[in-house]
Design a protein around this motif. Sequence first.
Motif, PDB file in Angstrom:
ATOM      1  N   ASN A 315       0.971  -1.184  -0.042  1.00 46.21           N
ATOM      2  CA  ASN A 315      -0.236   0.094  -0.090  1.00 46.21           C
ATOM      3  C   ASN A 315       0.689   1.237   0.049  1.00 46.21           C
ATOM      4  OD1 ASN A 315      -2.841  -0.930  -0.023  1.00 46.21           O
ATOM      5  ND2 ASN A 315      -2.020  -2.058   1.978  1.00 46.21           N
ATOM      6  N   ARG A 316       2.072   1.207  -0.510  1.00 52.11           N
ATOM      7  CA  ARG A 316       2.977   2.535  -0.532  1.00 52.11           C
ATOM      8  C   ARG A 316       2.549   3.060  -1.980  1.00 52.11           C
ATOM      9  NH1 ARG A 316       6.424  -1.349   1.677  1.00 52.11           N
ATOM     10  NH2 ARG A 316       7.188  -1.913  -0.262  1.00 52.11           N
ATOM     11  N   SER A 317       2.946   4.096  -1.836  1.00 49.84           N
ATOM     12  CA  SER A 317       2.679   4.829  -3.512  1.00 49.84           C
ATOM     13  C   SER A 317       4.220   4.772  -3.843  1.00 49.84           C
ATOM     14  CB  SER A 317       2.426   6.403  -3.184  1.00 49.84           C
ATOM     15  OG  SER A 317       1.205   6.521  -2.369  1.00 49.84           O
ATOM     16  N   THR A 318       4.328   4.371  -5.096  1.00 50.16           N
ATOM     17  CA  THR A 318       5.328   4.038  -5.843  1.00 50.16           C
ATOM     18  C   THR A 318       5.463   4.674  -7.222  1.00 50.16           C
ATOM     19  OG1 THR A 318       4.784   1.602  -6.292  1.00 50.16           O
ATOM     20  CG2 THR A 318       6.206   2.130  -4.389  1.00 50.16           C
ATOM     21  N   PRO A 319       6.662   4.925  -8.037  1.00 53.41           N
ATOM     22  CA  PRO A 319       6.273   5.406  -9.466  1.00 53.41           C
ATOM     23  C   PRO A 319       6.157   4.211 -10.182  1.00 53.41           C
ATOM     24  CG  PRO A 319       8.497   6.127  -8.161  1.00 53.41           C
ATOM     25  CD  PRO A 319       7.747   5.235  -7.284  1.00 53.41           C
ATOM     26  N   ILE A 320       5.631   4.383 -11.281  1.00 54.05           N
ATOM     27  CA  ILE A 320       5.173   3.434 -12.305  1.00 54.05           C
ATOM     28  C   ILE A 320       6.768   3.065 -13.191  1.00 54.05           C
ATOM     29  CG2 ILE A 320       2.998   3.893 -12.447  1.00 54.05           C
ATOM     30  CD1 ILE A 320       3.175   5.296 -14.854  1.00 54.05           C
ATOM     31  N   GLY A 321       7.580   3.702 -13.001  1.00 51.53           N
ATOM     32  CA  GLY A 321       8.891   3.500 -13.904  1.00 51.53           C
ATOM     33  C   GLY A 321       8.937   4.450 -15.116  1.00 51.53           C
ATOM     34  N   GLY A 322      10.168   4.893 -15.415  1.00 49.78           N
ATOM     35  CA  GLY A 322      10.305   5.418 -16.376  1.00 49.78           C
ATOM     36  C   GLY A 322       9.991   5.465 -17.696  1.00 49.78           C
ATOM     37  N   PHE A 323      10.206   4.250 -18.320  1.00 47.10           N
ATOM     38  CA  PHE A 323       9.750   3.814 -19.274  1.00 47.10           C
ATOM     39  C   PHE A 323       7.957   3.840 -19.512  1.00 47.10           C
ATOM     40  CE2 PHE A 323       7.766   0.015 -21.993  1.00 47.10           C
ATOM     41  CZ  PHE A 323       7.892   0.671 -23.241  1.00 47.10           C
ATOM     42  N   ILE A 324       7.197   3.517 -18.651  1.00 48.33           N
ATOM     43  CA  ILE A 324       5.710   3.244 -18.662  1.00 48.33           C
ATOM     44  C   ILE A 324       5.501   4.638 -18.513  1.00 48.33           C
ATOM     45  CG2 ILE A 324       3.826   2.567 -17.401  1.00 48.33           C
ATOM     46  CD1 ILE A 324       5.161   0.507 -18.950  1.00 48.33           C
ATOM     47  N   ASP A 325       6.031   5.430 -17.744  1.00 50.07           N
ATOM     48  CA  ASP A 325       5.510   7.026 -17.484  1.00 50.07           C
ATOM     49  C   ASP A 325       5.894   7.638 -18.717  1.00 50.07           C
ATOM     50  OD1 ASP A 325       4.770   9.209 -15.953  1.00 50.07           O
ATOM     51  OD2 ASP A 325       6.577   9.802 -15.844  1.00 50.07           O
ATOM     52  N   ARG A 326       6.917   7.504 -19.550  1.00 47.07           N
ATOM     53  CA  ARG A 326       7.254   8.459 -20.693  1.00 47.07           C
ATOM     54  C   ARG A 326       6.418   7.991 -21.798  1.00 47.07           C
ATOM     55  NH1 ARG A 326      11.682  12.120 -19.952  1.00 47.07           N
ATOM     56  NH2 ARG A 326      11.815  12.577 -17.877  1.00 47.07           N
ATOM     57  N   TYR A 327       6.377   6.711 -21.700  1.00 43.17           N
ATOM     58  CA  TYR A 327       6.114   6.047 -23.267  1.00 43.17           C
ATOM     59  C   TYR A 327       4.464   5.560 -23.462  1.00 43.17           C
ATOM     60  CZ  TYR A 327      10.466   6.493 -25.268  1.00 43.17           C
ATOM     61  OH  TYR A 327      11.733   6.977 -25.566  1.00 43.17           O
ATOM     62  N   VAL A 328       4.120   5.027 -22.089  1.00 46.36           N
ATOM     63  CA  VAL A 328       2.705   4.357 -22.246  1.00 46.36           C
ATOM     64  C   VAL A 328       1.709   5.340 -21.387  1.00 46.36           C
ATOM     65  CG1 VAL A 328       1.727   2.519 -21.673  1.00 46.36           C
ATOM     66  CG2 VAL A 328       4.189   2.424 -22.158  1.00 46.36           C
ATOM     67  N   PHE A 329       1.964   5.299 -20.148  1.00 48.84           N
ATOM     68  CA  PHE A 329       0.658   5.986 -19.202  1.00 48.84           C
ATOM     69  C   PHE A 329       1.438   7.175 -18.562  1.00 48.84           C
ATOM     70  CE2 PHE A 329      -0.698   1.639 -19.250  1.00 48.84           C
ATOM     71  CZ  PHE A 329      -2.076   1.819 -19.649  1.00 48.84           C
ATOM     72  N   PRO A 330       1.568   8.579 -19.200  1.00 45.82           N
ATOM     73  CA  PRO A 330       1.882   9.508 -18.436  1.00 45.82           C
ATOM     74  C   PRO A 330       1.036   9.769 -17.312  1.00 45.82           C
ATOM     75  CG  PRO A 330       1.889  10.051 -20.836  1.00 45.82           C
ATOM     76  CD  PRO A 330       1.204   8.816 -20.619  1.00 45.82           C
ATOM     77  N   ASP A 331       1.729  10.069 -16.103  1.00 47.38           N
ATOM     78  CA  ASP A 331       1.230  10.766 -14.698  1.00 47.38           C
ATOM     79  C   ASP A 331       0.558   9.301 -14.250  1.00 47.38           C
ATOM     80  OD1 ASP A 331       2.102  13.033 -14.931  1.00 47.38           O
ATOM     81  OD2 ASP A 331       0.254  14.046 -15.498  1.00 47.38           O
ATOM     82  N   GLY A 332       0.419   8.164 -14.755  1.00 46.25           N
ATOM     83  CA  GLY A 332       0.107   7.157 -13.848  1.00 46.25           C
ATOM     84  C   GLY A 332       0.451   6.827 -12.668  1.00 46.25           C
ATOM     85  N   GLU A 333      -0.298   6.601 -11.697  1.00 47.18           N
ATOM     86  CA  GLU A 333       0.036   6.199 -10.354  1.00 47.18           C
ATOM     87  C   GLU A 333      -0.615   5.023  -9.956  1.00 47.18           C
ATOM     88  OE1 GLU A 333      -0.080   9.773  -7.453  1.00 47.18           O
ATOM     89  OE2 GLU A 333      -0.630  10.919  -9.186  1.00 47.18           O
ATOM     90  N   LEU A 334       0.061   3.948  -9.084  1.00 44.58           N
ATOM     91  CA  LEU A 334      -0.348   2.985  -8.343  1.00 44.58           C
ATOM     92  C   LEU A 334      -0.375   2.817  -6.985  1.00 44.58           C
ATOM     93  CD1 LEU A 334       0.779   0.264 -11.116  1.00 44.58           C
ATOM     94  CD2 LEU A 334      -1.375   1.691 -11.086  1.00 44.58           C
ATOM     95  N   THR A 335      -1.024   2.167  -6.219  1.00 44.95           N
ATOM     96  CA  THR A 335      -0.751   1.551  -4.800  1.00 44.95           C
ATOM     97  C   THR A 335      -1.663   0.367  -4.767  1.00 44.95           C
ATOM     98  OG1 THR A 335      -0.995   2.832  -2.731  1.00 44.95           O
ATOM     99  CG2 THR A 335      -3.026   3.019  -4.063  1.00 44.95           C
ATOM    100  N   GLY A 336      -1.699   0.049  -3.470  1.00 45.98           N
ATOM    101  CA  GLY A 336      -2.314  -1.031  -3.088  1.00 45.98           C
ATOM    102  C   GLY A 336      -3.909  -1.128  -2.921  1.00 45.98           C
ATOM    103  N   SER A 337      -4.326  -2.365  -3.010  1.00 43.76           N
ATOM    104  CA  SER A 337      -5.903  -2.438  -2.945  1.00 43.76           C
ATOM    105  C   SER A 337      -6.235  -1.842  -1.321  1.00 43.76           C
ATOM    106  CB  SER A 337      -6.498  -3.981  -3.175  1.00 43.76           C
ATOM    107  OG  SER A 337      -5.793  -4.806  -1.827  1.00 43.76           O
ATOM    108  N   GLY A 338      -5.608  -2.146  -0.363  1.00 42.68           N
ATOM    109  CA  GLY A 338      -5.998  -1.664   0.740  1.00 42.68           C
ATOM    110  C   GLY A 338      -6.134  -0.072   0.861  1.00 42.68           C
ATOM    111  N   ARG A 339      -5.274   0.420   0.272  1.00 40.26           N
ATOM    112  CA  ARG A 339      -5.380   1.928   0.074  1.00 40.26           C
ATOM    113  C   ARG A 339      -6.706   2.513  -0.654  1.00 40.26           C
ATOM    114  NH1 ARG A 339      -0.206   5.932  -0.636  1.00 40.26           N
ATOM    115  NH2 ARG A 339      -1.065   7.893  -0.166  1.00 40.26           N
ATOM    116  N   ILE A 340      -7.010   1.899  -1.575  1.00 38.29           N
ATOM    117  CA  ILE A 340      -8.165   1.950  -2.490  1.00 38.29           C
ATOM    118  C   ILE A 340      -9.381   1.728  -1.565  1.00 38.29           C
ATOM    119  CG2 ILE A 340      -9.329   1.466  -4.449  1.00 38.29           C
ATOM    120  CD1 ILE A 340      -6.591   0.793  -5.775  1.00 38.29           C
TER     121      ILE A 340
END
Length: 434
Positions: A315-340
């Motif tokens: 349930n930590r907030s972690t970056p989605i990775g440089g490749f995914i952020d720049r080429y696929v999902f700009p500004d995407g953010e993921l966390t755990g189901s518990g936080r949702i």
Amino acid sequence: MTIFDERGSIDGKLTLAQVLESFSAGQLPLKFEAYDGSSAGPEDAPLGLNLLTPRGTTYLATAPGDLGLARAYVSGDLAMLGVHPGDPYELIKALGEKLAFKRPPVRVLANIVRSIGFEHLLPIAPPPQEALPKWRRMAEGLRHSRFRDAEAIRHHYDVSNTFYEWVLGPSMTYTCACYPRPDATLEEAQENKYRLVFDKLRLQPGDRLLDVGCGWGGMVRYAACHGVRATGVTLSAEQATWAQHAIAAAGLNELATVRHGDYRDVRERGFDAVSSIGLTEHIGIANYPAYFAFLRDRLRPGGLLLNHCITRPDNRSTPIGGFIDRYVFPDGELTGSGRIISAAQDARLEVLHEENLRRHYALTLRDWCANLVRNWDDAVAEVGLATAKVWGMYMAGSRLGFESNVVQLHQILAVKLDDHGADGGLPLRPWWTP
């Protein structure tokens, strides 16, 4: 072989193959070839990398990790050996599982810098497929503004409807499928996913459904085919146009509609159900309270919400990775189901059930890659080789992520209680299971 053998020493300049060996402690499970004529790794290895140009060296040196690799690969400066560009899964898996990079000693590192040349340590312009519009340089406080969200969605979803047809297949569904059995086809699994969502929401003919982030309208059409009055909304103009044509072709205009716009512009209330399938990844973790409150306010008392999204195993907030952020999902953010779940509960929604479909997403990505390979020439003709390569790398890497539990996929079902805490008479046990 190591960099301390007869091919060179730390006192002389190293070849590119020796540079790579120095970062892997001489343990290269893959074949590596470079434009300077050097090579490393097992000669008979079925998988490998070929560094083709000095520009590729610059990309790798100035953006270590997946971003540098992606830049060199997408630009054509690095070739993947032994795999199809539409599905480089086996090579990405081997890189992740078998190749461990370690920082070499300082004196070796200094010689590496001298060997490759200081000019390769100066960043250069990335490939044009990389998302670097003006809004990336805006203040962080503007992240997930309506304008910025629209730009991010346009980058990913307005590629080409025809290209998506080649990759996604007839369902035009770009979210995790639910496989009823291991040998089910992609189309069967996507149909089964919509059935699962429909059943969890207890939809009946005449009910009203709001589907936010509706994509090409798959859930909207499924619900309308079963007598439900369904409204979808998407930030992608191309998706909305395609969806409206599909609705008309199916004769569903009386029951279904898809709007081009922000979900936050939906003003109608009193929906029997709301589905959000693949939207939460785009809205930003800081916006969860407003997001769930907005969806709650669209529901009638006793109405149900199904939230389906990619999650992290913690349930930590972690970056989605440089490749995914720049080429696929700009500004995407993921966390755990518990936080949702916590965010939904804090919005006064009662969470009834959660389910992890992680392994199903790995299968879905496997089948999307197979579609891309099958339709490779058409896909390249539609969007260009570089973009098609981005998609092959992204989907194959994502498949590995779901298989190895780096990412998960959760469906969360919640109900809006009335002022007295009543849920509208829901069954005591999950009603969508035998």
